[in-house]
Design a protein around this motif. Structure first.
Motif, PDB file in Angstrom:
ATOM      1  N   SER A  75       0.874  -1.179   0.000  1.00 43.54           N
ATOM      2  CA  SER A  75       0.000   0.000   0.000  1.00 43.54           C
ATOM      3  C   SER A  75       0.907   1.223   0.000  1.00 43.54           C
ATOM      4  O   SER A  75       2.125   1.115   0.181  1.00 43.54           O
ATOM      5  CB  SER A  75      -0.910   0.017   1.235  1.00 43.54           C
ATOM      6  N   GLU A 129     -10.259  -2.759  -5.562  1.00 40.15           N
ATOM      7  CA  GLU A 129     -11.650  -3.057  -5.905  1.00 40.15           C
ATOM      8  C   GLU A 129     -12.536  -1.857  -5.595  1.00 40.15           C
ATOM      9  O   GLU A 129     -12.170  -0.956  -4.833  1.00 40.15           O
ATOM     10  CB  GLU A 129     -12.146  -4.275  -5.122  1.00 40.15           C
ATOM     11  N   ILE A 181     -16.017  -0.824  -3.887  1.00 37.01           N
ATOM     12  CA  ILE A 181     -17.042  -1.253  -2.936  1.00 37.01           C
ATOM     13  C   ILE A 181     -17.990  -0.077  -2.732  1.00 37.01           C
ATOM     14  O   ILE A 181     -17.567   0.993  -2.265  1.00 37.01           O
ATOM     15  CB  ILE A 181     -16.427  -1.685  -1.589  1.00 37.01           C
ATOM     16  N   HIS A 218     -11.118   0.891  -3.075  1.00 38.42           N
ATOM     17  CA  HIS A 218     -10.503   0.275  -1.902  1.00 38.42           C
ATOM     18  C   HIS A 218      -9.202  -0.412  -2.296  1.00 38.42           C
ATOM     19  O   HIS A 218      -9.078  -0.955  -3.393  1.00 38.42           O
ATOM     20  CB  HIS A 218     -11.441  -0.767  -1.281  1.00 38.42           C
ATOM     21  N   ASN A 226      -6.805  -3.405  -0.650  1.00 40.79           N
ATOM     22  CA  ASN A 226      -6.711  -4.447   0.383  1.00 40.79           C
ATOM     23  C   ASN A 226      -7.872  -4.374   1.372  1.00 40.79           C
ATOM     24  O   ASN A 226      -7.702  -4.543   2.582  1.00 40.79           O
ATOM     25  CB  ASN A 226      -5.369  -4.346   1.132  1.00 40.79           C
ATOM     26  N   GLY A 227      -9.060  -4.074   0.838  1.00 45.24           N
ATOM     27  CA  GLY A 227     -10.263  -4.024   1.658  1.00 45.24           C
ATOM     28  C   GLY A 227     -10.465  -2.733   2.419  1.00 45.24           C
ATOM     29  O   GLY A 227     -11.470  -2.591   3.130  1.00 45.24           O
ATOM     30  N   LYS A 228      -9.572  -1.769   2.301  1.00 43.69           N
ATOM     31  CA  LYS A 228      -9.689  -0.502   3.022  1.00 43.69           C
ATOM     32  C   LYS A 228      -9.883   0.643   2.035  1.00 43.69           C
ATOM     33  O   LYS A 228      -9.274   0.668   0.961  1.00 43.69           O
ATOM     34  CB  LYS A 228      -8.435  -0.242   3.865  1.00 43.69           C
ATOM     35  N   ARG A 229     -10.716   1.593   2.431  1.00 43.51           N
ATOM     36  CA  ARG A 229     -10.986   2.739   1.571  1.00 43.51           C
ATOM     37  C   ARG A 229      -9.704   3.527   1.308  1.00 43.51           C
ATOM     38  O   ARG A 229      -8.905   3.775   2.227  1.00 43.51           O
ATOM     39  CB  ARG A 229     -12.027   3.645   2.237  1.00 43.51           C
ATOM     40  N   ILE A 230      -9.536   3.934   0.050  1.00 39.92           N
ATOM     41  CA  ILE A 230      -8.405   4.792  -0.293  1.00 39.92           C
ATOM     42  C   ILE A 230      -8.814   6.243  -0.112  1.00 39.92           C
ATOM     43  O   ILE A 230      -9.838   6.685  -0.653  1.00 39.92           O
ATOM     44  CB  ILE A 230      -7.950   4.579  -1.749  1.00 39.92           C
TER      45      ILE A 230
END
Length: 413
Positions: free
Chosen positions: A286, A320, A322, A327, A329-333
């Protein structure tokens, strides 16, 4: 080989002749223990001083300067890479939503100016390095604005447009022993310039690196690397697709950020290869923690004789959308980004790697975590440095056409 025809410069249906197909720019080396930043012995730089002649348009340019018996040694010198406008010829011009020839020549889309269209003739004399003799030889122009024709020893090699994308050609059939004469004619505006109407300073010339390169008998010409995370990001598939020139064998190892070998293995190399390698508990990349692995692939021929080693950095991450939000790695950018031009007050868009690194360090020091490459592909080193330092990348293609908008809205076209 047919001759160069100037009419193709104003033909929007022709943007290249004899140019090699695009492929990956992965580093490959002759030494098994090559480091990531080693200079490859498969490559020979032609950067430096070239011979040069300037003309206001193609009609006034030097004819048949590419012939072997035409002596260009008395011409002016110019530095490559570099814009001609930053070296005493023509002048820089900033244009936003109009075309740079507007108000000077009335032309229709696809046509090119004829009275003023700076035309630059370049010549480079070179001898093929000993390490490259008796091997296929290619040339790479990493950036030429905005179109150019190429000759070697009087023979027409090819033509290319698209200022910010590498153009490569094979030279092998036209090489001679001893000194070779490489000739390039660069046109500031081509039919493709209608698609290159970015809001920026307009330059022309050979403004990125030029180099010769060769390949071994068994060579990975094109490759694609994907890191597909799974099991809630606790595992991944390292997916490698390789197109090779011949069959052989490979040995592969993946080194973690601390240098430890995470995975190693070997296999048979075919002309088309699809390799899937499971990786457990990968450290995730990241902008905040840019963990990078090093992938090393050694290539051997069918007799198990070493051919080359590929060294490439790899980051494991999942991007991805969402609920329409990006996102990693599953966290919001949360983007704290900038629009960035390749630009130096001294050299225009002819940047060095040190210039690029300085920009990136300055951005990181000011809490910037993302770059949009307004409005064209940048030097390949930028992308590698963004991986290394931790910057999200929004990459753009070399296409922008605001010029026709106003006239269409006004109803004058």
């Amino acid at each position: 080989m047919k001759e160069f025809r100037y009419d193709i410069v104003s033909n929007p249906e022709i943007f290249q002749e004899n140019r090699l197909a695009a492929h990956s720019d992965h580093p490959y080396f002759k030494k098994k223990n090559a480091a990531y930043d080693d200079l490859s012995t498969f490559r020979f730089s032609l950067n430096g001083i070239w011979k040069f002649a300037y003309a206001r348009n193609e009609a006034e340019s030097v004819k048949e300067f590419y012939q072997v018996d035409y002596d260009c040694n008395y011409w002016d010198n110019i530095r490559v890479p570099g814009h001609i406008q930053m070296q005493g010829y023509d002048k820089p011009q900033y244009v936003n939503t109009q075309y740079p020839w507007d108000g000077h020549e009335l032309i229709e889309p696809g046509e090119i100016p004829t009275r003023f269209n700076p035309t630059a003739s370049y010549v480079k004399y070179f001898t093929v390095p000993e390490t490259m003799k008796n091997q296929p030889l290619y040339i790479s122009f990493q950036g030429v604005e905005s179109g150019f024709a190429l000759w070697l020893n009087g023979e027409y090699i090819g033509y290319s447009e698209d200022s910010f994308t590498p153009s490569e050609f094979e030279l092998t059939p036209y090489l001679v022993e001893g000194e070779n004469k490489l000739s390039v004619k660069v046109f500031k505006w081509t039919a493709g310039s209608w698609c290159e109407d970015q809001d920026m300073f307009r330059f022309s010339g050979i403004f990125r690196d030029v180099y010769l390169f060769t390949i071994p008998e068994v060579h990975v010409w094109d490759m694609k690397i994907q890191t597909n995370l799974k099991n809630k990001d606790t595992a991944a598939d390292l997916v490698i697709d390789m197109d090779a020139t011949n069959s052989g064998n490979y040995q592969m190892e993946l080194l973690g950020p601390d240098g430890d070998v995470v995975i190693n293995g070997n296999g048979t190399l075919e002309k088309k290869n699809h390799v899937v390698i499971p990786v457990q508990e990968p450290l995730l990349w990241s902008a905040e923690q840019p963990f990078l692995y090093e992938l090393r692939i050694s290539i051997f021929d069918a007799r198990t004789e070493f051919q080359e080693v590929i060294v490439e950095k790899v980051g494991f991450r999942r991007f991805e959308m969402i609920d329409n939000i990006m996102h990693i790695n599953g966290k919001r950018i949360v983007f704290r980004g900038v629009n960035r031009h390749e630009f130096s007050s001294d050299h225009g868009r002819a940047l060095s790697v040190d210039d690029i690194r300085k920009d990136i360090i300055t951005m990181k020091q000011n809490n910037i975590n993302a770059i949009r490459t307004s409005h064209y592909p940048n030097r390949t080193e930028l992308y590698r440095l963004c991986d290394e330092y931790g910057l999200y990348m929004i990459d753009e293609t070399n296409r922008e056409t605001p010029g026709p908008w106003d006239v269409i809205m006004e109803g004058t076209r």
